[in-house]
Write a protein that holds these residues in place. Sequence first.
Motif, short mmCIF file in Angstrom:
data_model
loop_
_atom_site.label_atom_id
_atom_site.label_comp_id
_atom_site.label_asym_id
_atom_site.label_seq_id
_atom_site.Cartn_x
_atom_site.Cartn_y
_atom_site.Cartn_z
N VAL A 139 0.69 -0.95 0.13
CA VAL A 139 0.09 0.14 -0.12
C VAL A 139 0.98 1.22 0.09
N HIS A 140 0.88 2.24 -1.20
CA HIS A 140 1.17 3.03 -1.12
C HIS A 140 0.63 4.86 -1.45
N ALA A 141 1.22 5.25 -1.51
CA ALA A 141 0.60 6.69 -1.65
C ALA A 141 1.23 7.89 -2.62
N SER A 142 0.35 8.65 -3.25
CA SER A 142 0.89 10.16 -3.64
C SER A 142 0.41 10.79 -3.28
N LEU A 143 0.81 12.29 -3.08
CA LEU A 143 0.13 13.10 -2.00
C LEU A 143 0.13 14.36 -3.20
N GLY A 144 -0.97 15.12 -2.77
CA GLY A 144 -0.82 16.62 -4.29
C GLY A 144 0.46 17.07 -3.99
N ILE A 145 0.77 18.19 -4.99
CA ILE A 145 1.89 18.93 -4.22
C ILE A 145 1.13 20.40 -3.58
N ALA A 146 2.32 20.44 -2.34
CA ALA A 146 1.88 21.63 -1.68
C ALA A 146 0.76 20.97 -0.92
N GLN A 147 -0.08 19.79 -0.78
CA GLN A 147 -0.85 19.45 0.19
C GLN A 147 -0.55 19.07 1.65
N GLU A 148 -1.16 19.15 2.57
CA GLU A 148 -1.35 18.89 3.98
C GLU A 148 -1.52 17.91 4.43
N ASN A 149 -2.01 17.88 5.13
CA ASN A 149 -2.71 16.63 5.67
C ASN A 149 -2.08 15.19 5.25
N SER A 150 -0.54 14.81 5.14
CA SER A 150 -0.40 14.02 5.51
C SER A 150 -0.79 12.98 6.12
N GLY A 151 -0.95 13.41 7.82
CA GLY A 151 -0.95 12.46 8.69
C GLY A 151 -2.35 11.82 8.42
N LYS A 152 -3.15 12.27 7.95
CA LYS A 152 -4.80 11.74 8.02
C LYS A 152 -4.70 10.69 6.70
N LEU A 153 -3.42 10.76 5.32
CA LEU A 153 -3.45 10.28 4.03
C LEU A 153 -2.57 8.90 4.94
N VAL A 154 -1.35 9.05 5.56
CA VAL A 154 -1.24 8.19 6.68
C VAL A 154 -1.51 7.08 7.20
N THR A 155 -2.57 7.24 7.61
CA THR A 155 -3.64 6.67 8.83
C THR A 155 -4.35 5.56 7.99
N GLU A 156 -4.60 6.42 6.77
CA GLU A 156 -5.46 5.12 5.38
C GLU A 156 -4.73 4.44 5.29
N VAL A 157 -3.56 4.96 4.46
CA VAL A 157 -2.35 3.41 4.09
C VAL A 157 -1.85 2.54 5.05
N ARG A 158 -2.53 3.09 6.36
CA ARG A 158 -1.54 2.00 7.31
C ARG A 158 -2.88 1.11 7.31
N LYS A 159 -4.20 2.21 7.89
CA LYS A 159 -5.36 1.01 7.65
C LYS A 159 -5.43 -0.36 6.44
#
Length: 298
Positions: A139-159
Motif C-alpha cells: 500500500v503506497h500513496a501519492s500526495l498532491g503538491i503543496a498538500q497538507e494532511n499527510s498524517g490523515k493519509l498515513v492513517t489511511e495507508v496504514r489501515k
Amino acid sequence: MAETGKAKTITIISGKGGTGKTSVTAAFASLAAPVVVADCDVDAANLHLLLSPEVEKSVDFYAMPIARINQDLCVGCGLCNDLCRYDAIVIQDDNYSVDPLACEACLVCKEHCPEQAIYTVERQAGYWFLSQARTGPMVHASLGIAQENSGKLVTEVRKAAADVAEEEKLDLVLVDGPPGIGCAVMASLTGADLVIAVTEATQSGLKDLIRVNDLCNHFKIPIHIIVNKCDLNPEVTQTVRKWAQEAKAPIIGEIPYDTDFTKAMIEAKTIVEYKSSRIGDELKNIWNTVLETMKSIA
Ligand code: SF4
Ligand code: SF4
C-alpha cells in the motif's frame, strides 16, 4: 513469517530523511516475503522504486474540507477575517473569500459567521494505491503538491495495509515511516508492535534518535536501533552505543558505509537481492534478530 492470526506491525523510522531507512525496509521486505508493505513516507514516497509494485486499485484521498464563502449570503461584516488565525480570508473589492492554500480547515469562521455564509468543500488531495510487489501486497500513496494532511493519509495507508493483511492472511506488516517526529510519524506509529529506528552516526543523527526514542517511550512501543554508515565516524558511533545502553534501546545492527546500497537502488533491487555482499549478510543477521524479538511480543 508463519500465519498466527492478527498481523503484527514493524515500523521503520528515522529522525530525518536520507539515513537509509527505505533501503533497510526494502531489504526486510525481501527477507520476510510474502509480507504486506506500507509506504507511509507519503511526502517523499520512494519504496516503489525498489519494489516495483503493479497498481491494482487506486483510491482518491480527500484532505480536511476547507471553507468557502457564499457571496450571495455574505454581508461583508469582516468577522471571519478577524477570527481567522491563518490569514486565510482574502478581501478583494469588498468581497470576502477564502485562500484555499492558506486555509487550515479549523472552521472557526463557519461556526461564527452570523449569516451562515460559510460552507465547506472537500479537497481531493492525492491517492493511495493497493499494489502487488514481488515481496507481496503493498500500500503506497501519492500526495498532491503543496498538500497538507499527510498524517490523515498515513492513517489511511496504514489501515488499508492492516485490512489487506487480514484479507490475505499475512501476519506481518512492514511500515516505512516518514522521517522526523511530526504528526505523520505519530500516525505511522499507531498500532506498531516494534519500531526500528535507522540512524547515522553523526551528532545530529544522535539528537534525532533521542527524540524518536522519547516518542516511542511515550507511546510505549519497544524500539531497536540500526546504525548506518557506522564506520564513517567511529567516535560518534561509540557515543551512540553508550547512549543506547543507558536508554535501554538495543542496537541490533551496525552497517558500514557501502556503495552497494546505491548500486542496488540503481538496479531497482533490494540490497539482499542485488548480490552477495557484506551489508546484505549483515541485514540478514539483523532480520533474524528482529524475528527473535517478534516471537517475544505477544
Ligand atoms: S463572517 Fe460571514 S458575513 Fe461576515 S464577512 Fe465573513 S463570510 Fe461574510
Ligand atoms: S476554516 Fe479556519 S483557517 Fe480556514 S478560513 Fe476559516 S478560520 Fe481561516
